[in-house]
Design a protein around this motif. Structure first.
Motif, PDB file in Angstrom:
ATOM      1  N   VAL A 168      40.717  18.872  50.682  1.00  0.00           N
ATOM      2  CA  VAL A 168      40.012  17.731  50.095  1.00  0.00           C
ATOM      3  C   VAL A 168      39.348  17.004  51.268  1.00  0.00           C
ATOM      4  O   VAL A 168      38.373  16.288  50.867  1.00  0.00           O
ATOM      5  CB  VAL A 168      40.909  16.895  49.164  1.00  0.00           C
ATOM      6  N   ALA A 169      39.941  17.001  52.596  1.00  0.00           N
ATOM      7  CA  ALA A 169      39.435  16.408  53.535  1.00  0.00           C
ATOM      8  C   ALA A 169      38.167  17.156  54.244  1.00  0.00           C
ATOM      9  O   ALA A 169      37.551  16.681  55.297  1.00  0.00           O
ATOM     10  CB  ALA A 169      40.514  16.138  54.688  1.00  0.00           C
ATOM     11  N   GLY A 170      37.866  18.292  53.650  1.00  0.00           N
ATOM     12  CA  GLY A 170      36.653  18.949  54.289  1.00  0.00           C
ATOM     13  C   GLY A 170      36.898  20.020  54.987  1.00  0.00           C
ATOM     14  O   GLY A 170      36.201  20.838  55.907  1.00  0.00           O
ATOM     15  N   ASN A 171      38.209  20.597  55.486  1.00  0.00           N
ATOM     16  CA  ASN A 171      38.650  21.615  56.339  1.00  0.00           C
ATOM     17  C   ASN A 171      38.479  22.899  55.412  1.00  0.00           C
ATOM     18  O   ASN A 171      38.763  22.890  54.129  1.00  0.00           O
ATOM     19  CB  ASN A 171      39.805  21.472  56.775  1.00  0.00           C
ATOM     20  N   THR A 172      38.448  24.035  56.082  1.00  0.00           N
ATOM     21  CA  THR A 172      38.956  25.213  55.255  1.00  0.00           C
ATOM     22  C   THR A 172      40.264  25.703  55.852  1.00  0.00           C
ATOM     23  O   THR A 172      40.638  25.117  56.765  1.00  0.00           O
ATOM     24  CB  THR A 172      37.642  26.160  55.502  1.00  0.00           C
ATOM     25  N   ALA A 173      40.682  26.858  55.086  1.00  0.00           N
ATOM     26  CA  ALA A 173      42.275  27.225  55.621  1.00  0.00           C
ATOM     27  C   ALA A 173      42.387  28.584  55.483  1.00  0.00           C
ATOM     28  O   ALA A 173      41.664  29.279  54.532  1.00  0.00           O
ATOM     29  CB  ALA A 173      43.156  26.491  54.489  1.00  0.00           C
ATOM     30  N   VAL A 174      43.214  29.088  56.669  1.00  0.00           N
ATOM     31  CA  VAL A 174      43.601  30.393  56.416  1.00  0.00           C
ATOM     32  C   VAL A 174      45.355  30.075  56.233  1.00  0.00           C
ATOM     33  O   VAL A 174      45.967  29.637  57.109  1.00  0.00           O
ATOM     34  CB  VAL A 174      43.408  31.118  57.503  1.00  0.00           C
ATOM     35  N   ILE A 175      45.953  30.781  55.404  1.00  0.00           N
ATOM     36  CA  ILE A 175      47.465  30.375  54.876  1.00  0.00           C
ATOM     37  C   ILE A 175      48.212  31.863  55.135  1.00  0.00           C
ATOM     38  O   ILE A 175      47.742  32.904  54.657  1.00  0.00           O
ATOM     39  CB  ILE A 175      47.881  29.837  53.878  1.00  0.00           C
TER      40      ILE A 175
END
Ligand code: NAD
Length: 481
Positions: A168-175
């Motif tokens: 929501v804050a504009g980051n992308t993610a790798v989990i």
């Protein structure tokens, strides 16, 4: 279980096969039998996932915030629509009871929905400048690519607790899910992929154990690491991240004290402490791990508490007893070793003990709800996290002594106080050196803040501060003289 465990890499909005010889078996904690095996990603898979996340990030950040929020709200809806199927997988791989699994997944939808509501609420500041005709704006910008590392005890709720505020804050993610419990996460991602038009590369998942977690931390494309797990792993991650000053947020272990005052409502205290110590077989970071009870009510509390722990029903988690098995043979052994050590050091077993006679199934990892009495503050059981249903009781003579004993710990996550006195409750809550204190109750809320002090971590999750941590401040000086 809908997941094809042969293609467990979710990168750029697609499932990929892993060319790896390393297969990680996922076991059913009720039987010790293999459910399936999941191949472990390689370092080059991690590179691929992070570089895709890096490429997808600028466009994701540029999207109007409401569109990011709308997509997260769609994710919350599909999680809610699929509670039953994901819960089945979660119970099979983790061993929590069906109702706790459903609660975890419903709570996960709530986390995503709550975080989606920050879409248009992440605000900066406008300040007067120090020069004539100057103003300053402080903007909140995303870090870029967030690497998330997940434990096995709440695989679904911790997974969303990482990606929802980050996205929501504009980051992308790798989990990376835990190697013990990847299946429910993969199933949930498949459901999201089938139903929500999330842009490719915004959310990516790689499987594997500690080495793959370490590869994620070391990866140059990762700007921020958010991890939940034990203290030693957290320290290793922090050391590793220090090499290139990657930001870290670490949510680590706990050793929650419960202070039961002389004027406590004993029934309330017993109810909450038994629930907290036995839910998910005691494998919860907020679980009460040591009880400080005033000498005036020690006997009454101990007898009610022991009876309640003895009445906890253990069984096949799919049939929804009070408590299922521990997640693995290792975890069961650690619990048994902690009980044996306490007995060696002079504690008495009031109920339970290291062995479970007539376990509900053979081959499973069954611990018994255990109450230890005659416990002293200097015993190991009071200081080391026991991720199992073991409750040591320490008698204290005063409020001051209970607070001093509670604070005598490397940890500082959750803490509990039971008293009818407003003044004592407020003073104890103020004096406890813990990130959260529950007065006459248990259980947190999305809008609160779950944060470990001391060696229980740094960063914190949930609420305003749980989302703002995924932003960094940028100052812009406007000169218009
Ligand atoms: P763990 O530290 O063994 O593993 C957590 C994750 O870290 C796993 O995905 C693992 O593969 C990965 N990992 C292991 N070594 C790594 C390394 N060197 N570099 C990067 N990643 C690595 O923890 P666990 O046994 O899965 O979880 C239980 C612990 O988590 C308990 O201590 C519990 O209190 C804590 N916990 C804390 C919270 C919280 O909010 N504070 C919540 C849940 C669990």
């Amino acid at each position: 279980m809908g997941v094809n465990s042969n293609t467990p890499l979710y990168i750029d909005g697609e499932w990929h096969e892993i060319e790896s010889n390393s297969e990680i078996p996922v076991l059913n904690p009720c039987s010790g039998e293999r459910i399936t095996s999941v191949p472990s990603a390689t370092e080059s898979d991690v590179d691929r996932a992070t570089s895709v996340a890096r490429s997808a990030q600028p466009e994701w950040e540029q999207r109007p915030a409401k569109e990011r929020g709308d997509l997260l709200r769609e994710i919350a809806d599909v999680i809610e629509d699929n509670v039953d199927s994901v819960a089945e997988t979660l119970v099979a791989e983790q061993g929590k009871t069906l109702s706790v699994a459903k609660y975890e997944i419903t709570a996960a939808a709530d986390i995503v929905r709550y975080m989606s509501e920050w879409d248009r609420r992440i605000e900066g500041d406008i300040l007067p400048g120090s020069k004539q005709r100057q103003s300053i704006t402080l903007l909140r910008k995303p870090y870029g690519v967030v690497g998330g590392i997940i434990p096995w005890n709440f695989p679904i709720s911790v997974f969303v607790r990482k990606f929802a505020p980050a996205l929501v804050a504009g980051n992308t993610a790798v989990i990376k899910p835990s190697e013990l419990t990847p299946l429910s996460t993969l199933e949930l991602v498949e459901i999201i992929d089938d139903n929500v038009d999330l842009p490719p590369g915004v959310l990516n998942v790689v499987t594997g154990g500690g080495a793959i977690g370490a590869a994620l931390v070391e990866n140059d494309d990762i700007d921020y690491v958010t991890m939940t797990g034990n203290v030693d792993t957290g320290k290793a991650i922090m050391r590793n991240a220090a090499t290139d000053l990657t930001r870290v947020s670490l949510e680590l272990g706990g050793k929650a004290p419960a202070i039961v005052c002389a004027d406590a409502d004993i029934e309330t205290a017993v109810d909450h402490i038994v629930g907290s110590r036995t839910i998910n077989a005691g494998q919860v970071c907020t679980s009460v791990e040591r009880i400080y009870v005033h000498s005036d009510v020690r006997e009454e509390f101990q007898s009610q508490f022991t009876a309640a722990m003895e009445a906890v029903e253990i069984g096949d988690p799919t049939t929804d007893p009070d408590m299922g098995p521990q997640v693995s043979a290792d975890e069961l052994e650690k619990t048994q070793a902690a009980i044996n050590r306490a007995v060696e050091q002079g504690a008495d077993v009031a109920v339970g003990g290291p062995t479970t006679e007539n376990p509900p199934t053979s081959g499973g990892y069954w611990a018994k709800p255990t109450v230890l009495t005659g416990v002293d503050q200097d015993m190991d059981i009071v200081h080391k996290e026991v991720f199992g249903p073991v409750a040591p009781i320490v008698e204290v003579d005063s409020v001051d002594q209970s607070v001093a004993f509670a604070n005598d710990s490397q940890y500082g996550l959750s803490s509990y106080v039971f008293t009818e006195s407003y003044r004592d409750a407020m003073q104890i809550a103020e004096d406890l050196e813990f990130g959260e204190t529950f007065i006459n109750g248990s259980g947190g809320a999305q809008q609160g803040h779950h944060i470990g002090w001391n060696e229980s971590g740094l960063g914190g999750e949930d609420g305003k501060y749980g989302v703002l941590k995924y932003t960094q401040i940028k100052s812009v000086y406007h000169n218009f003289d």
